[in-house]
Design an enzyme around this catalytic site. Sequence first.
Site, PDB file in Angstrom:
ATOM      1  N   LYS A  29       0.121   0.116   9.053  1.00 43.93           N
ATOM      2  CA  LYS A  29       1.466  -0.316   8.643  1.00 43.93           C
ATOM      3  C   LYS A  29       2.238   0.885   8.098  1.00 43.93           C
ATOM      4  O   LYS A  29       1.658   1.886   7.648  1.00 43.93           O
ATOM      5  CB  LYS A  29       1.416  -1.423   7.589  1.00 43.93           C
ATOM      6  N   ALA A 122      -6.823   6.654   3.023  1.00 43.61           N
ATOM      7  CA  ALA A 122      -6.081   7.137   1.844  1.00 43.61           C
ATOM      8  C   ALA A 122      -4.772   7.811   2.263  1.00 43.61           C
ATOM      9  O   ALA A 122      -4.421   8.884   1.791  1.00 43.61           O
ATOM     10  CB  ALA A 122      -6.934   8.098   1.022  1.00 43.61           C
ATOM     11  N   ALA A 123      -4.068   7.147   3.180  1.00 47.31           N
ATOM     12  CA  ALA A 123      -2.864   7.727   3.779  1.00 47.31           C
ATOM     13  C   ALA A 123      -1.618   6.898   3.527  1.00 47.31           C
ATOM     14  O   ALA A 123      -0.525   7.285   3.899  1.00 47.31           O
ATOM     15  CB  ALA A 123      -3.081   7.868   5.283  1.00 47.31           C
ATOM     16  N   LEU A 125      -1.348   4.064   4.984  1.00 48.76           N
ATOM     17  CA  LEU A 125      -1.173   3.375   6.269  1.00 48.76           C
ATOM     18  C   LEU A 125      -1.907   2.032   6.293  1.00 48.76           C
ATOM     19  O   LEU A 125      -1.891   1.325   7.298  1.00 48.76           O
ATOM     20  CB  LEU A 125      -1.675   4.271   7.414  1.00 48.76           C
ATOM     21  N   ASP A 162      -2.449  -5.373   0.193  1.00 48.78           N
ATOM     22  CA  ASP A 162      -1.943  -5.182   1.561  1.00 48.78           C
ATOM     23  C   ASP A 162      -2.674  -6.046   2.596  1.00 48.78           C
ATOM     24  O   ASP A 162      -2.233  -6.130   3.743  1.00 48.78           O
ATOM     25  CB  ASP A 162      -2.105  -3.705   1.986  1.00 48.78           C
TER      26      ASP A 162
END
Length: 317
Positions: A29, A122-123, A125, A162
Amino acid sequence: MNGKSRADDGFVGGRKPVGERLRLRAPAKLNLHLEVLRKRHDGYHEIETVLQAVQLFDTLEVTLDEQWLGRAPEIAIEVGGPVRGVPADETNLCWRAARLFCEKQHVSGRLRLALQKEIPAAAGLGGGSSDAAAVLVACNRLFGTRLDPVDLEKMGAELGADVPFFVRGGTMLGRGIGTILTPLPTVHNCQFLIIKPALNLNTSEVYGRLNLGLTVQSPKASIAVIKPILARFPQKTWPGFNRLEDVVLPGQPGLQRLVLDLRETAVLAMLSGSGSAVFGVFPADRDLAQIAGGYSEAGLFVRVVGPHPGGVEIMDD
Ligand code: ATP
């Protein structure tokens, strides 16, 4: 249980062989907008965000070998693919999702999870959250529990803010801690250039650096406001932003340069979630090969992807 005799369900001596496997894909995402409204007394932050699923996928195989009654599930996990450093143990969100599903639905058995990581971790995303949603969807099918998406979203919220988004995906307005979701019209006519430098940022540390006190800012992104603007997406005048840039970019000059650099060519560019991935939005017909090539030659993770209109998908359907 549901009152039906277990013998009717195919259980003999509390066990039932199954041997069914599902393949799923779990999208990443991007946050097209992220405002932090306030810090709650329990430490969580209330946000207002526009979430967009994109066509960058992890893939997952979930196998249910056997079902049994009256004892804990046995869950095995293996992790492969180009993204390194993702745990292949009980701390993986996939493992935790499988365990939670079994506990909540009073089902059990031997489950094997095989995860191929393509979404950098850990982005910002949401890769781990999407994988967890995929496991919930898979377990619902394999155990025949017939929960509807809203039930799966509720269960997902226990794993992370999320996770619920990825059950239905597409384009959504997220409120509360991000788990109160309202579908928005899916964006079209655009592509996203996603760049992730070799820098991992910890989400709770980033939120911890925000200085909001306990004051309440009023929500601005009402559906009535967003819908007509989204219909023209992407436009230079898109009012969305990412509040977390205020605390991430000043301490990361390399990342700041990357966002400013992208803003030279993209319609818009920003940090996704708490970073460290950044993205630029371009018209769908723009050839991005040269721009993308430049960044990947510099050793960065680079993908050009379109919007994904849904969430996690069972690929065998
Ligand atoms: P968010 O924005 O929700 O924090 P993110 O994209 O920044 O997500 P994830 O990819 O979800 O971060 O990974 C965060 C951490 O969670 C990783 O550093 C990793 O150790 C751990 N983790 C556990 N399960 C997974 C998984 N299935 N995929 C990726 N990371 C996982």
